[in-house]
Design an enzyme around this catalytic site. Structure first.
Site, PDB file in Angstrom:
ATOM      1  CD1 TRP A  21     151.235  41.555  15.624  1.00  0.00           C
ATOM      2  CD2 TRP A  21     152.518  40.985  17.358  1.00  0.00           C
ATOM      3  NE1 TRP A  21     151.883  42.683  16.038  1.00  0.00           N
ATOM      4  CE2 TRP A  21     152.672  42.367  17.110  1.00  0.00           C
ATOM      5  CE3 TRP A  21     153.221  40.398  18.412  1.00  0.00           C
ATOM      6  CZ2 TRP A  21     153.516  43.159  17.881  1.00  0.00           C
ATOM      7  CZ3 TRP A  21     154.050  41.203  19.167  1.00  0.00           C
ATOM      8  CH2 TRP A  21     154.196  42.574  18.908  1.00  0.00           C
ATOM      9  CD  GLU A  34     145.435  43.740  17.075  1.00  0.00           C
ATOM     10  OE1 GLU A  34     145.266  44.859  17.602  1.00  0.00           O
ATOM     11  OE2 GLU A  34     146.021  43.594  15.988  1.00  0.00           O
ATOM     12  CD  GLN A  39     144.311  52.272  26.852  1.00  0.00           C
ATOM     13  OE1 GLN A  39     144.069  51.242  27.464  1.00  0.00           O
ATOM     14  NE2 GLN A  39     143.693  53.402  27.118  1.00  0.00           N
ATOM     15  CB  THR A  40     151.074  48.458  25.488  1.00  0.00           C
ATOM     16  OG1 THR A  40     150.286  48.411  26.681  1.00  0.00           O
ATOM     17  CG2 THR A  40     152.485  48.011  25.816  1.00  0.00           C
ATOM     18  CG  LEU A  77     151.337  45.272  29.428  1.00  0.00           C
ATOM     19  CD1 LEU A  77     152.568  45.815  28.717  1.00  0.00           C
ATOM     20  CD2 LEU A  77     150.974  43.908  28.846  1.00  0.00           C
ATOM     21  N   GLY A  78     150.272  47.414  33.000  1.00  0.00           N
ATOM     22  CA  GLY A  78     149.208  48.385  33.247  1.00  0.00           C
ATOM     23  C   GLY A  78     147.868  48.004  32.641  1.00  0.00           C
ATOM     24  CE1 TYR A  79     145.081  52.684  30.493  1.00  0.00           C
ATOM     25  CE2 TYR A  79     147.327  52.023  29.938  1.00  0.00           C
ATOM     26  CZ  TYR A  79     146.361  53.011  30.073  1.00  0.00           C
ATOM     27  OH  TYR A  79     146.664  54.308  29.794  1.00  0.00           O
ATOM     28  CE1 TYR A 117     142.692  47.967  15.323  1.00  0.00           C
ATOM     29  CE2 TYR A 117     143.010  47.133  17.559  1.00  0.00           C
ATOM     30  CZ  TYR A 117     143.497  47.386  16.281  1.00  0.00           C
ATOM     31  OH  TYR A 117     144.782  47.014  15.964  1.00  0.00           O
ATOM     32  CG  ASP A 135     144.776  51.554  14.983  1.00  0.00           C
ATOM     33  OD1 ASP A 135     144.645  52.211  13.916  1.00  0.00           O
ATOM     34  OD2 ASP A 135     145.813  50.919  15.266  1.00  0.00           O
ATOM     35  CB  CYS A 189     150.394  59.140   8.454  1.00  0.00           C
ATOM     36  SG  CYS A 189     149.236  60.532   8.509  1.00  0.00           S
ATOM     37  CB  CYS A 196     154.509  64.691   4.214  1.00  0.00           C
ATOM     38  SG  CYS A 196     153.481  65.058   5.649  1.00  0.00           S
TER      39      CYS A 196
END
Length: 355
Positions: A21, A34, A39-40, A77-79, A117, A135, A189, A196
């Site tokens: 993508w 997206e 949450q995956t 996949l959930g949600y 987002y 995000d 990060c 760092c």
């Protein structure tokens, strides 16, 4: 502010995460990725992205698909509200935009299930519009580099970070800038054990300077997970089994399940009394439960809930006409229906034994 974007783009290598993508400006494919990745993890979402593209190569294909088929592809996949909104938004695009993905931020934001987002991601990646993404990765980078301790899960924090993200955005290359800052958060990060020494902002990072890496970003609202207990009844004969569809406004809406009751605690089936609206329906088939009905137990953790399911297998000589709301289906057809993960786990273990 220009310094930030300049350093960011100097660091960015688009091939670091060679994701499909990221190699396209097709708004439909970007949108699909997206939604799947909300949450995956990428590793988990990638197979789903590929199979959705195979089954529904355009938004028109997705809009024309039965919702049950979409939910079946989404299984595991959930949600699941994401899948329902994905399907609804596809139909909106066909109905309101003649099948063309809108190229205006406000129109994108108006689609079902799309928040600020996702709208910014689609607008910048597909159409190079100057909207900054925000995000978890971006929150973390900005909080640490600029030393911001305002909680990110408060209205004040969300507004503050949104303003900052927009201020530092490279308006000429918003797509590259947004990809870069998300990659920085994902690869360097990181929430724990950030690299760092590989960060382009290590000499300017306020959190590193003040030893606040482990303390930023700040969140104040901790999720308290509720415990729920489901007693599922697999009522079957040699050929058929009963299932039902979840239609209420609760978890797993639109998925299928076995007849069940929900209890408030984990008492044994022998001890508890059925005191739900399903009582008369279940009692038509379960006159008395005996100790030999040993349950098979499975668990599933959702974002706000811990689910424990106990599965009771009750084999009858033959099934009567199904009560209202129940479906009598062939046991061999169970693989064709979309079930919650906890039920799918049970079926993977026990389906061959329901004979």
């Amino acid at each position: 502010m220009q310094y930030f974007s300049k350093k960011l783009l100097e660091w960015y290598n688009p091939n670091t995460r060679n994701l499909p993508w990221k190699q396209t400006n097709d708004a439909y494919k970007i949108w699909l990725s997206e939604v799947i990745l909300q949450q995956t993890r990428v590793e988990q979402g990638m197979p789903y992205y590929k199979i959705f593209i195979q089954h529904y190569p355009t938004v028109r294909h997705l809009a024309a698909a039965p919702l049950d088929d979409v939910l079946k592809l989404w299984e595991g996949l959930g949600y699941y509200s994401r899948a329902r909104n994905l399907h609804k938004a596809a139909q909106q695009i066909v109905l309101l935009h003649k099948g063309n993905f809108p190229n205006d931020y406000a129109a994108i934001l108006a689609l079902s299930g799309i928040g600020s987002y996702t709208a910014a991601a689609i607008a910048s990646f597909a159409f190079q519009l100057p909207y900054a993404v925000l995000d978890g990765n971006v929150f973390r980078v900005l909080s640490r580099v600029f030393g911001i301790a305002t909680p990110i899960d408060t209205p004040k924090g969300k507004k503050q970070f949104a303003i900052l993200a927009q201020q530092i955005l490279d308006k000429k290359h918003p797509d590259i800038h947004n990809q870069a800052i998300m990659d920085l958060g994902a690869l360097v990060c990181k929430p724990r054990q950030p690299l760092c020494n590989q960060c382009p902002f290590s000499t300017a990072c306020k959190a590193l300077e003040k030893d606040l890496i482990t303390k930023l970003p700040v969140k104040i609202n901790k999720i308290v997970k509720a415990n729920r207990f489901f007693k599922y009844y697999i009522i079957y004969d040699n050929q058929f089994v009963y299932i039902q569809k979840r239609e209420n406004e609760d978890i797993w809406k639109g998925l299928y399940e076995f007849p069940y009751i929900e209890t408030t605690n984990e008492i044994s089936e022998i001890e508890h009394k059925i005191q739900t609206k399903e009582q008369s329906t279940l009692n038509n088939y379960i006159k008395k439960l005996h100790a030999e009905y040993t349950p098979y137990c499975y668990t599933q953790t959702l974002s706000h809930q811990h689910i424990k399911g106990s599965f009771y297998e009750i084999k009858l000589k033959s099934l009567l006409s199904p009560p209202k709301g129940w479906l009598c289906i062939a046991k061999t057809a169970l693989k064709e229906y979309a079930f919650p993960k906890i039920i799918r786990s049970y079926l993977e273990d026990r389906l061959n034994y329901l004979s």
